[in-house]
Scaffold this motif. Structure first.
Motif, short mmCIF file in Angstrom:
data_model
loop_
_atom_site.label_atom_id
_atom_site.label_comp_id
_atom_site.label_asym_id
_atom_site.label_seq_id
_atom_site.Cartn_x
_atom_site.Cartn_y
_atom_site.Cartn_z
N VAL A 121 0.88 -1.18 0.00
CA VAL A 121 0.00 0.00 0.00
C VAL A 121 0.91 1.22 0.00
O VAL A 121 1.51 1.57 1.02
N ARG A 161 -0.91 -1.40 -4.53
CA ARG A 161 -2.12 -0.56 -4.46
C ARG A 161 -1.72 0.88 -4.15
O ARG A 161 -0.89 1.12 -3.28
N ASP A 162 -2.36 1.81 -4.85
CA ASP A 162 -2.07 3.24 -4.68
C ASP A 162 -3.03 3.84 -3.67
O ASP A 162 -4.24 3.84 -3.88
N ASP A 163 -2.49 4.37 -2.56
CA ASP A 163 -3.38 5.01 -1.58
C ASP A 163 -3.61 6.49 -1.90
O ASP A 163 -4.31 7.19 -1.16
N VAL A 216 -3.65 9.41 0.58
CA VAL A 216 -4.79 9.68 1.47
C VAL A 216 -4.79 8.63 2.59
O VAL A 216 -4.88 7.43 2.31
N ASP A 234 -6.81 7.37 4.97
CA ASP A 234 -7.85 6.36 5.17
C ASP A 234 -7.88 5.30 4.08
O ASP A 234 -8.35 4.18 4.31
N ASN A 235 -7.40 5.62 2.91
CA ASN A 235 -7.33 4.62 1.85
C ASN A 235 -6.46 3.45 2.27
O ASN A 235 -6.68 2.32 1.85
N ARG A 248 -8.56 0.80 4.04
CA ARG A 248 -9.45 0.08 3.12
C ARG A 248 -8.66 -0.86 2.21
O ARG A 248 -9.01 -2.02 2.03
N LEU A 249 -7.55 -0.36 1.68
CA LEU A 249 -6.76 -1.17 0.75
C LEU A 249 -6.13 -2.38 1.46
O LEU A 249 -6.09 -3.48 0.90
N SER A 289 -0.84 6.67 6.35
CA SER A 289 -1.37 5.43 5.79
C SER A 289 -0.97 4.23 6.66
O SER A 289 -1.80 3.36 6.97
#
Ligand code: PHB
Length: 391
Positions: free
Chosen positions: A34, A73-75, A78, A80-81, A84-85, A105
């Motif tokens: 992430v 995966r690109d956050d 941000v 909060d991403n 989720r990721l 992150s």
């Protein structure tokens, strides 16, 4: 004949169940990264991804009989991403290991890693508290505290007494400023003011003007990866490179990825950092050459080694566990591990799961027409000074 078929069939089923001789799930270890590939600190994620790709090109994509599969995966920078990721990577993609990027992150991912018991290698975050947020976290990058106290001590020794801090306004900036201030004032210096610059789209000019008006002898600056170039430009535009005010900081302000584009504006600047592309070891020369070749000519920087060493740690730990990605086994293998990195000798502190590394004092000098952070002193095996368990 019939018997032979039967046995061959049984063997094939058993082999599949054991994950032998097929490319089934048991043969593959998925590593979910992430990273900030875009957004405010997008440069950093790209550097980590490039270094991991390079490591795997050099060492193969199989370790301890397991194929390593990277899921990036690109956050978007941000926070909060990240949460989720990480959740999606664990639940939907069944990753066995995670890689975390920047501080916000990594903070948001920590409860997920803990709950799912997934060992996570922190590859960018430089904030001390991150590794305390999950017992499954191990850090291969750096902390700002590791560098900021050492540069404060150096500045005092060099005659600095009145400093102004200019800090990117988020957690790593606050830590850099805190440790600098502790050391600088303990050494008899005075911190005149701390100026906080917004993280996103920073305009350094008004802060540099304010800093100059305060008439310090020294400017301590932290800007994150990706901002050294714009900072250096505005620093020179304000004439600060010729003002007689000494610029110091952690290694981030002379990020090798940006340094080559800064002309003469940072020549003479002294920083305390754990990585310079000019580190004179053969291993580093080879790393810098390979990284440049793999990235169309980019200079390897301090962020890239966090990813490169992160992958090394994962590979070596998997060798020790015989290919098991069980988090407790992996963490036990990672704790106390030491190796030669392009930055110099490093190890993982078994008490804190944090990286222990040399911190070098470096001065920007031009060599063959290009500016480099040239090391001239080394502090060996430096731990994160803010961690309560690092003694
Ligand atoms: C962080 O996420 O803590 C971080 C990112 C980039 C830096 C320093 C720290 O240059």
């Amino acid at each position: 004949m019939k018997h032979q078929h039967f046995f061959a069939g049984c063997l094939a089923i058993a082999a599949t169940a054991l994950g032998i001789g097929s490319t089934g799930a048991q043969d593959t270890i998925k590593v979910g990264l992430v990273m900030p590939m875009t957004g405010t600190v997008g440069a950093a994620g790209q550097e980590v991804a490039a270094a991991i790709k390079l490591y795997m090109a050099q060492h193969g994509d199989t370790v301890a009989g397991k194929k390593i599969e990277i899921l990036l995966r690109d956050d978007g920078s941000v926070p909060d991403n990240g949460k989720r990721l990480a959740q999606e990577l664990i639940v939907n993609d069944h990753v066995a290991i995670l890689g975390a990027g920047t501080t916000p992150s990594a903070m948001s991912m920590a409860p997920i890693a803990t709950e799912a018991k997934v060992s996570t290698v922190v590859m960018i975050s430089g904030t001390s508290v991150v590794t305390e947020r999950s017992p499954y976290y191990v850090r291969t990058c750096f902390t700002l505290g590791q560098q900021s106290g050492i540069i404060a001590d150096w500045a005092i020794e060099d005659g600095s007494r009145k400093a102004v801090s200019v800090l990117s306004d988020w957690a790593p900036g606050a830590e850099a400023g805190k440790v600098f201030e502790q050391h600088f004032t303990a050494g008899g210096g005075q911190l005149l003011e701390t100026l906080k610059v917004p993280l996103a789209n920073p305009d350094f000019a008004p802060f540099l003007q304010r800093a100059r008006d305060l008439k310090p002898d020294t400017l301590f600056v932290f800007v994150p990866a990706g901002q050294a170039g714009p900072f250096a430009k505005q620093f020179a535009e304000r004439g600060l490179d010729k003002s007689g005010i000494k610029l110091v900081g952690p290694g981030d302000i002379v990020d090798d990825n940006d340094l080559n584009g800064t002309g003469d504006s940072l020549v003479g600047v002294v920083t305390a950092g754990f990585y310079s592309a000019a580190h004179p070891s053969q291993l580093n020369k080879d790393y810098v050459a390979a990284y440049a070749k793999a990235t169309g000519g980019k200079r390897a920087n301090f962020i890239s080694v966090g990813g490169y060493d992160g992958m090394h740690l994962i590979y070596e730990a998997l060798k020790k566990t015989g290919g098991s990605a069980d988090a407790h086994k992996l963490l036990a293998a990672m704790k106390g591990m030491s190796w030669e990195s392009p930055r110099g000798p490093v190890s993982i502190d078994p008490a804190t799961r944090d990286i222990v590394q040399n911190v070098y004092i470096r001065k920007v000098e031009k060599k063959d027409g290009e500016p480099w952070a040239v090391e001239f002193a080394a502090f060996e095996a430096v731990k994160d000074p803010l961690h309560p368990a690092a003694k």
